[in-house]
Write an enzyme that holds these catalytic residues in place. Sequence first.
Site, PDB file in Angstrom:
ATOM      1  N   ARG A   1      19.180 -28.205  11.601  1.00  0.00           N
ATOM      2  CA  ARG A   1      19.256 -29.265  12.612  1.00  0.00           C
ATOM      3  C   ARG A   1      18.430 -28.854  13.814  1.00  0.00           C
ATOM      4  O   ARG A   1      18.943 -28.204  14.731  1.00  0.00           O
ATOM      5  CB  ARG A   1      20.713 -29.494  13.024  1.00  0.00           C
ATOM      6  CG  ARG A   1      21.571 -30.019  11.894  1.00  0.00           C
ATOM      7  CD  ARG A   1      23.023 -29.957  12.291  1.00  0.00           C
ATOM      8  NE  ARG A   1      23.386 -28.590  12.625  1.00  0.00           N
ATOM      9  CZ  ARG A   1      24.488 -28.223  13.230  1.00  0.00           C
ATOM     10  NH1 ARG A   1      25.363 -29.136  13.603  1.00  0.00           N
ATOM     11  NH2 ARG A   1      24.740 -26.968  13.491  1.00  0.00           N
TER      12      ARG A   1
ATOM     13  N   ASP B   1      16.787 -29.021  17.365  1.00  0.00           N
ATOM     14  CA  ASP B   1      17.193 -29.687  18.604  1.00  0.00           C
ATOM     15  C   ASP B   1      16.097 -30.578  19.159  1.00  0.00           C
ATOM     16  O   ASP B   1      14.946 -30.495  18.740  1.00  0.00           O
ATOM     17  CB  ASP B   1      17.525 -28.635  19.669  1.00  0.00           C
ATOM     18  CG  ASP B   1      18.872 -28.015  19.419  1.00  0.00           C
ATOM     19  OD1 ASP B   1      19.826 -28.758  19.133  1.00  0.00           O
ATOM     20  OD2 ASP B   1      18.960 -26.767  19.487  1.00  0.00           O
TER      21      ASP B   1
ATOM     22  N   TYR C   1      10.904 -19.330  11.283  1.00  0.00           N
ATOM     23  CA  TYR C   1      10.652 -20.055  12.526  1.00  0.00           C
ATOM     24  C   TYR C   1       9.554 -19.318  13.290  1.00  0.00           C
ATOM     25  O   TYR C   1       9.516 -18.085  13.271  1.00  0.00           O
ATOM     26  CB  TYR C   1      11.899 -20.076  13.420  1.00  0.00           C
ATOM     27  CG  TYR C   1      12.982 -21.043  13.019  1.00  0.00           C
ATOM     28  CD1 TYR C   1      12.957 -22.360  13.482  1.00  0.00           C
ATOM     29  CD2 TYR C   1      14.052 -20.648  12.212  1.00  0.00           C
ATOM     30  CE1 TYR C   1      13.963 -23.260  13.135  1.00  0.00           C
ATOM     31  CE2 TYR C   1      15.067 -21.541  11.862  1.00  0.00           C
ATOM     32  CZ  TYR C   1      15.016 -22.840  12.324  1.00  0.00           C
ATOM     33  OH  TYR C   1      16.006 -23.726  11.991  1.00  0.00           O
TER      34      TYR C   1
ATOM     35  N   ARG D   1      16.052 -19.487  20.005  1.00  0.00           N
ATOM     36  CA  ARG D   1      15.718 -19.699  21.415  1.00  0.00           C
ATOM     37  C   ARG D   1      16.485 -18.751  22.331  1.00  0.00           C
ATOM     38  O   ARG D   1      15.973 -18.327  23.374  1.00  0.00           O
ATOM     39  CB  ARG D   1      15.965 -21.159  21.805  1.00  0.00           C
ATOM     40  CG  ARG D   1      14.943 -22.099  21.156  1.00  0.00           C
ATOM     41  CD  ARG D   1      15.339 -23.541  21.281  1.00  0.00           C
ATOM     42  NE  ARG D   1      15.578 -23.908  22.675  1.00  0.00           N
ATOM     43  CZ  ARG D   1      16.204 -25.022  23.050  1.00  0.00           C
ATOM     44  NH1 ARG D   1      16.639 -25.878  22.133  1.00  0.00           N
ATOM     45  NH2 ARG D   1      16.372 -25.282  24.317  1.00  0.00           N
TER      46      ARG D   1
END
Lengths: 262, 262
Positions: free
Chosen positions: A51, A53, A113, A203
């Site tokens: 998911r 953001d 990522y 993050r």
Amino acid sequence: MLHRYKLLISYDGTHYAGWQNQPHDVTIQSLIENALSSILKEKIHIFGAGRTDSGVHALAQVAHFTLAQPLPLKEQRLFAALNGLLPHDIRILDVKEVSPLFHAQKSATRKIYHYHLWLQRPISPFYRLYRHYPYEKINLEILKQAAACFTGTKDFTTFANSSQEGSASKNAVRTIFRLDVVEQEGGVRLEFEGNGFLYKMVRNIVGTLLDVASGKRSLDEIERLFLAKDRRLASMAAPARGLFLVNVDYPENLLNSPYAKK
Amino acid sequence: MLHRYKLLISYDGTHYAGWQNQPHDVTIQSLIENALSSILKEKIHIFGAGRTDSGVHALAQVAHFTLAQPLPLKEQRLFAALNGLLPHDIRILDVKEVSPLFHAQKSATRKIYHYHLWLQRPISPFYRLYRHYPYEKINLEILKQAAACFTGTKDFTTFANSSQEGSASKNAVRTIFRLDVVEQEGGVRLEFEGNGFLYKMVRNIVGTLLDVASGKRSLDEIERLFLAKDRRLASMAAPARGLFLVNVDYPENLLNSPYAKK
């Protein structure tokens, strides 16, 4: 017999309220579900691998949906029809029938990522939506040393937010196989490869890495942060715009349809 | 004594009505003039090296402005102040005092434009504003042969629009030193290097190249188009989004300030 289809999707997350459906916002999931439902003339629900953001981008997000009947048109036709209905900042890269046991999120074995940093002044106008440009001076040598502290199998509680539904994973142990600092035009990208990532984990780690590499925190603090298991002690999450979901891996046997002709 | 300053500017042209001031639109020139006027507390007019159209981008546009007094702040401070006032899709890359004889447009000796084509399906969401993606299948071998027909010193009347002010250059002879087809991610870029370019000349040439490379026109037609000297015979201009102003060259002696300390 159920038929399950895997979608490969690339999107610029700038203008969306993230991947997952929200009551009052336009999300990537909702736009793809609407396009699929309109083409297939039934209500389709899709499940994404991660998911992302609001503002987070994807080079290759994966999702799946299930039909009670085989697809009534060729996969290539569905691919073209979806791209015809979707806005240009969301593109379907591939549609493929897979095993009915395939699950975009639960079957994933490995994810990559990338987090992109622009370290020169000024930011290039062409990267303003796709790079974080920290104001502090970043020491690349310390950034690399700090990144090395995050690889391996660890409890990442300190670096995970509880998700919006309040359902923080009980088990916060994850393995980061690789966290490489790779130089590129204008700065560096941080390449994260792991068996799974908790909510906002990338993050939050990048935020902490930048605090260390800019001298606001010391390298030794990282070990203490892991031991404390307290999200309030880690640094602020780095901005969404620098983050890209790059790849999701699955076991080979789930990627083939049992109905495919031998 | 007059003091002349050279600006180096990069911008994403997507959201602007081009470089040049227009009565009712936001242009890149007008935003930079407003920012300069606000910092220097006098009305500043700037001259650009090339008037890029709406949607055309620049990696390194050049402009100049003139003051009756030396700059009342350091060049580095002006650079930072301008970027503080301008939107993030326009960035000042450099501010430098030059010869009072320097003129961003008239002193230019050589310009480079790149035109970017995306030739796969689908277009990447991240390049949708920076690449033209023609629907026709492009034959790269023919594209290269067609490109070779445009190099050298020629009369480009057929490939030039009259400008908005109706002031088409009387002399349409220009030299294209180089028109290279360079492969890159997703397709190719056309690298134009010449001593000057007429209004819409690059986009008109690209439109004709694509018609030839997709088989709509034959290679031999290009020579006839040059001889006809009639804009109506050339193909439609290729879209603005694929075009970047990449570099402008000047004589070395104009790039130094006569007031600089030896």
